[in-house]
Write a protein that holds these residues in place. Sequence first.
Motif, PDB file in Angstrom:
ATOM      1  N   THR A   1       9.144  26.771  -0.319  1.00  0.00           N
ATOM      2  CA  THR A   1       9.883  26.426  -1.533  1.00  0.00           C
ATOM      3  C   THR A   1       9.808  24.945  -1.885  1.00  0.00           C
ATOM      4  N   LEU A   2       9.202  24.142  -1.026  1.00  0.00           N
ATOM      5  CA  LEU A   2       9.053  22.714  -1.300  1.00  0.00           C
ATOM      6  C   LEU A   2       7.582  22.306  -1.342  1.00  0.00           C
ATOM      7  N   ALA A   3       6.696  23.271  -1.403  1.00  0.00           N
ATOM      8  CA  ALA A   3       5.268  22.980  -1.230  1.00  0.00           C
ATOM      9  C   ALA A   3       4.703  22.151  -2.372  1.00  0.00           C
TER      10      ALA A   3
ATOM     11  N   CYS B   1       2.686  17.000  -4.430  1.00  0.00           N
ATOM     12  CA  CYS B   1       2.721  15.960  -5.455  1.00  0.00           C
ATOM     13  C   CYS B   1       3.085  14.599  -4.872  1.00  0.00           C
ATOM     14  N   MET B   2       3.845  14.595  -3.793  1.00  0.00           N
ATOM     15  CA  MET B   2       4.241  13.341  -3.158  1.00  0.00           C
ATOM     16  C   MET B   2       3.212  12.847  -2.153  1.00  0.00           C
ATOM     17  N   GLY B   3       2.126  13.592  -1.987  1.00  0.00           N
ATOM     18  CA  GLY B   3       1.048  13.106  -1.152  1.00  0.00           C
ATOM     19  C   GLY B   3       0.763  13.905   0.100  1.00  0.00           C
ATOM     20  N   ALA B   4       1.472  15.013   0.332  1.00  0.00           N
ATOM     21  CA  ALA B   4       1.151  15.858   1.489  1.00  0.00           C
ATOM     22  C   ALA B   4      -0.297  16.329   1.389  1.00  0.00           C
ATOM     23  N   HIS B   5      -0.937  16.439   2.546  1.00  0.00           N
ATOM     24  CA  HIS B   5      -2.358  16.774   2.589  1.00  0.00           C
ATOM     25  C   HIS B   5      -2.616  18.280   2.603  1.00  0.00           C
TER      26      HIS B   5
ATOM     27  N   TYR C   1      -2.276  24.882  -4.592  1.00  0.00           N
ATOM     28  CA  TYR C   1      -2.756  23.719  -3.844  1.00  0.00           C
ATOM     29  C   TYR C   1      -3.932  23.059  -4.565  1.00  0.00           C
ATOM     30  N   SER C   2      -4.915  23.854  -4.966  1.00  0.00           N
ATOM     31  CA  SER C   2      -6.127  23.311  -5.565  1.00  0.00           C
ATOM     32  C   SER C   2      -5.846  22.637  -6.901  1.00  0.00           C
ATOM     33  N   LEU C   3      -4.993  23.239  -7.690  1.00  0.00           N
ATOM     34  CA  LEU C   3      -4.658  22.646  -8.988  1.00  0.00           C
ATOM     35  C   LEU C   3      -3.927  21.316  -8.818  1.00  0.00           C
ATOM     36  N   VAL C   4      -2.987  21.266  -7.894  1.00  0.00           N
ATOM     37  CA  VAL C   4      -2.267  20.012  -7.677  1.00  0.00           C
ATOM     38  C   VAL C   4      -3.232  18.931  -7.207  1.00  0.00           C
ATOM     39  N   LYS C   5      -4.094  19.271  -6.254  1.00  0.00           N
ATOM     40  CA  LYS C   5      -5.005  18.267  -5.710  1.00  0.00           C
ATOM     41  C   LYS C   5      -6.105  17.873  -6.695  1.00  0.00           C
TER      42      LYS C   5
ATOM     43  N   LYS D   1      -9.232  11.794  -5.310  1.00  0.00           N
ATOM     44  CA  LYS D   1      -8.967  11.067  -4.080  1.00  0.00           C
ATOM     45  C   LYS D   1      -7.495  10.934  -3.817  1.00  0.00           C
ATOM     46  N   ASN D   2      -6.725  10.703  -4.881  1.00  0.00           N
ATOM     47  CA  ASN D   2      -5.269  10.570  -4.745  1.00  0.00           C
ATOM     48  C   ASN D   2      -4.624  11.387  -5.835  1.00  0.00           C
ATOM     49  N   ALA D   3      -4.228  12.584  -5.475  1.00  0.00           N
ATOM     50  CA  ALA D   3      -3.703  13.521  -6.480  1.00  0.00           C
ATOM     51  C   ALA D   3      -2.190  13.538  -6.525  1.00  0.00           C
ATOM     52  N   THR D   4      -1.543  12.543  -5.961  1.00  0.00           N
ATOM     53  CA  THR D   4      -0.085  12.481  -6.097  1.00  0.00           C
ATOM     54  C   THR D   4       0.253  12.248  -7.554  1.00  0.00           C
ATOM     55  N   TRP D   5       1.402  12.702  -7.928  1.00  0.00           N
ATOM     56  CA  TRP D   5       1.775  12.660  -9.352  1.00  0.00           C
ATOM     57  C   TRP D   5       3.265  12.478  -9.479  1.00  0.00           C
ATOM     58  N   ALA D   6       3.696  11.709 -10.441  1.00  0.00           N
ATOM     59  CA  ALA D   6       5.122  11.524 -10.685  1.00  0.00           C
ATOM     60  C   ALA D   6       5.362  11.460 -12.184  1.00  0.00           C
TER      61      ALA D   6
END
Length: 314
Positions: free
Chosen positions: A193-195, A200-204, A222-226, A309-314
């Motif tokens: 529920t927190l995936a 988005c916060m940088g988990a690999h 996963y793939s879309l976020v990354k 390379k860096n798919a974190t998002w805010a």
Amino acid sequence: MANLTWKGVYPALLTPFKQDDSIDFEVYNRNLQAQIDAGVDGIILGGSLGEASSLSNEEKRDLLFYSKENIPADFPVIINIAEQTTKAAIALAQDSERNGADGLMLLPPMRYYADSHETLEYFKAVANSTSLPIMIYNNPVDYKIHVTLDMFESMMPYQNIQAVKESTRDISNVTRMINRFGDRFNILCGVDTLAMESLCMGAHGWVAGLVDAFPRETVAIYSLVKAGQIEAALPIYRWFLPVLELDIHPKLVQYIKLAAMHTGIGSSHVRAPRLPIEGAELKRVTNIIETALATRPTLPDYLNLKHTKNATWA
């Protein structure tokens, strides 16, 4: 040995049983192939969802051998270690390495509320006993022992301790780990529920549960976020959330096995002392699953997305 990157989606696989309580390898293989076809990055055997506490070491070994015979040569298989004694944990780690495992997921000592020093000595003893890469399972909610940042600091010299299954249920802990350790430890969300939030916060990666019933949807998120396609991932995740909440219940094994049965890649049999759900509980969980199946989203071509390379998002 497979190249284990600690990135991507790693299903904590179910262990299907027949009515006579033996392992149902036919159903297991059906689920295993569905995971591979969906694009997962490795599998974890003998976790909580695999009913580890009810499996003998011989059965865990059989699952490892069977998996290795039915997957590509470079596909990682991770063995969960949840033992009561350091001696038993070391023995299982060494046995797993001899039998072809590619990595370990290591829980703190079971059935004993070890303090920080005792927990660290346990982790270090296992790490010293094997060359396999290790992911520490940090789940103070269910297992009561919190692996703190200071404890991870103490584990930095152990190069085979490479990742953490982050299940503190505190999203900020992803940022705390990155701020303190940079890329020293890969972070995999362990709470369905927190995936998306964790990714988005940088988990690999994502050690997933409902992937056992919905592998393609899990890997798609996963793939879309990354790939930085947050707006495309969000409606899939919102559709998925009522089902993902089945992962944070004491009967998660029964619930997720029921979901896998409904999607045609599992069975609902559990091993006692677990019992099948029934009555109003069965009706409620079935309704959640059937509602999801009736509104199952159309997925994009997620397997061919280019990750940033860096798919974190805010």
